[in-house]
Design a protein around this motif. Sequence first.
Motif, short mmCIF file in Angstrom:
data_model
loop_
_atom_site.label_atom_id
_atom_site.label_comp_id
_atom_site.label_asym_id
_atom_site.label_seq_id
_atom_site.Cartn_x
_atom_site.Cartn_y
_atom_site.Cartn_z
N ILE A 106 0.80 -1.22 0.00
CA ILE A 106 0.00 0.00 0.00
C ILE A 106 0.84 1.28 0.00
O ILE A 106 0.29 2.38 -0.09
CB ILE A 106 -1.01 0.03 1.18
N LEU A 107 2.16 1.15 0.10
CA LEU A 107 3.00 2.36 0.06
C LEU A 107 2.89 2.98 -1.34
O LEU A 107 3.17 2.31 -2.33
CB LEU A 107 4.46 2.02 0.37
N PRO A 108 2.47 4.24 -1.45
CA PRO A 108 2.31 4.81 -2.79
C PRO A 108 3.67 4.99 -3.46
O PRO A 108 4.68 5.18 -2.80
CB PRO A 108 1.63 6.15 -2.53
N ILE A 109 3.64 4.93 -4.77
CA ILE A 109 4.88 4.92 -5.53
C ILE A 109 5.69 6.21 -5.30
O ILE A 109 6.92 6.18 -5.29
CB ILE A 109 4.53 4.67 -7.03
N ARG A 117 -1.42 12.48 10.64
CA ARG A 117 -1.38 13.34 9.46
C ARG A 117 -2.84 13.62 9.07
O ARG A 117 -3.68 12.73 9.19
CB ARG A 117 -0.73 12.60 8.29
N PRO A 118 -3.13 14.83 8.57
CA PRO A 118 -4.51 15.10 8.16
C PRO A 118 -4.97 14.12 7.08
O PRO A 118 -6.13 13.68 7.07
CB PRO A 118 -4.45 16.53 7.59
N ALA A 119 -4.06 13.75 6.18
CA ALA A 119 -4.38 12.78 5.13
C ALA A 119 -3.08 12.15 4.65
O ALA A 119 -2.01 12.73 4.83
CB ALA A 119 -5.10 13.44 3.96
N PHE A 120 -3.20 10.99 4.05
CA PHE A 120 -2.02 10.29 3.53
C PHE A 120 -2.46 9.49 2.33
O PHE A 120 -3.57 8.95 2.30
CB PHE A 120 -1.46 9.35 4.62
N GLU A 121 -1.57 9.42 1.33
CA GLU A 121 -1.92 8.65 0.13
C GLU A 121 -1.60 7.18 0.33
O GLU A 121 -0.52 6.83 0.81
CB GLU A 121 -1.15 9.20 -1.07
N TRP A 122 -2.56 6.32 -0.04
CA TRP A 122 -2.34 4.87 -0.03
C TRP A 122 -2.38 4.40 -1.48
O TRP A 122 -3.23 4.87 -2.25
CB TRP A 122 -3.46 4.13 0.71
#
Lengths: 388, 84
Positions: A68-71, A279-284
Motif C-alpha cells: 500500500i505504500l504509494p509509488i 497526518r490530516p491525510a495520507f496517500e495509499w
Amino acid sequence: MKYVEEFRDRALAEKLSAAIRAEADPARSYNFMEFCGGHTHAIFRYGVQDLVPGNVHFVHGPGCPVCILPIRRLDDAIELAERHGVILCSYGDMLRVPGSKRRSLLSVKAQGADVRMVYSTLDALDIARKNPDRQVVFLGIGFETTTPPTALAIRQAADEGLTNFSVFCNHVLTPAAIRHILDAPDIDPEEAVHLDGFLGPSHVSTVIGSRPYEFLSETYRKPVVIAGFEPLDVLQSVLMLIRQVNEGRVEVENQYARVVTREGNTKAQDLVDEIFELRPAFEWRGLGMVARSALAIRPAYAPFDAEARFDLSEKTSREVKSCECPAILRGVKKPKDCKLFGNVCTPDNPMGSCMVSSEGSCAAYWTYRRAETLAEMAKDKAMAEQAA
Amino acid sequence: MCLAIPALVTAVLADDMATVSLGGVVKTVSVALLDEVAVGDYVLLHVGYALHKISEEEAERTLAMMAEGGLLEAELDEIAGDAA
C-alpha cells in the motif's frame, strides 16, 4: 475437501468446515474482507476457500504494508539513497518493489547507492552508531505492529543524542483504512464492494486491542471477528461471522482472545502517542488520499524526521501502465482481471507491489492458484473476443 | 512481515533488552514494549521487539502452525541472517 490433508488437526478442520456448510444459508451470499495480508496468505496456503461453500467469498483487503505504500513515497526513498547519499535502511520486502521507471531500492543499490536490508530498527540504530560521519535513514513502513518499534528507535536515538539517524515515516492505521473502504461506495458507486463482515487482523490487534474496531459495528453495522493466523482460527472466525449475519447480530467478537484484549498493549500505544501525531491525510496505493490514516513524527522529534531533515523534490511518479494493483487493493478486482498477471508480472519480475510481498494478493494467487487463474483469464479473454 | 514468532526468554539484560531462543537461534531483542518480562516467559517477537506476552501453549500452537505452513524456516532465516 482436497486441501484438508494439509491441516495438522484434520478432524477439527473437517468439523469446522461441516459446521460452516450447515449454517451458511444457501439463499444468500457472504462477503467477508480479510484486511490483513497474513490472513490472505493463510487462506491460500491452506486452501480455506475450498473448505467453505461457494456462497462464502473472501475479499482481499489492503492490509499488506509493502503493497500500500504509494509509488511517490518509494521514489522519495530512492531519492534519499541516491541524491542525498544516505545509508537507507529498510525491511527486506520493500527493496524489490518497483518505483517509477521500474527502479527499485535493490536496483539503485546495484548502481552504487547505499541501501541496506535490516530485520529491526535496532539494526538501523547500530548502523548509525558505527557510521557517525554518514546520515542513516530508516524507511519506516507498516501498520500498528511495526510502529511501536520505530517509535522506540526514535526515542533511543534522542536519548543517545544520535545526530545522524532519522526516520522516513510511512506508518499507517488500520481502522482508518477500513472506514475509507466502507465510505467508498458513497463517493463512487462503481467502487461498491458489498461486504457482510470483516476478519480483523490479529497481530495489529495485540497492540491496539479490539476497541478501535467498535465503530464498525456501531456506525457501519458490520460484524467483525478478530481472527488468529492459524488456518483453524480463520475457519472458526468465518463460522462466527456467518452466525452473526444469520442472527442479525452486529458485534466485535474476538476469536483470538487467547492473545488479544480489548485494551491492547497500552505501553506501546502511549509510546506511539508520544513520538507520532496524525497526518490530516495520507496517500495509499489503491485507496488514494485517506483522511487521518497515517502518522507523522511530532515536531518535538523533528531532528529525527527525514522529511524535515532532507529536501525532497516534487516529483511526478507513475504507476506501471495496466497494473491493476490499486483496484486489487480496494477489493474491486482480482488478480485474474490484470492483463499483466503471469505473463510480464511474476514474483521474479514484479510489475506491481501485490506481486512482491508474499502477503500480496497477486503473489498468493501466483503461488497457490496459478493454473486456475491463468485458465480463468484465458476463458474471460475468449468470451470477450466472442462478444466483440 | 505481518507475522510474529513466539520466542522463549532465556535471559533478561540491561536497558530493556533480553535474550530469546527460537528454533535453535539465540537472539538479543528489545522488551521495552512490555511491562515485566522474566526468564521462562514466551513473547510474540516482531521485527526485533517483543510485542506481547503469550502462554507456552499458545507459543507451541503457533510454532507448530508456522512449521507446518513452511513459514517458520523463512522467518528464522531472516532472523538468523541478521544475527550473523
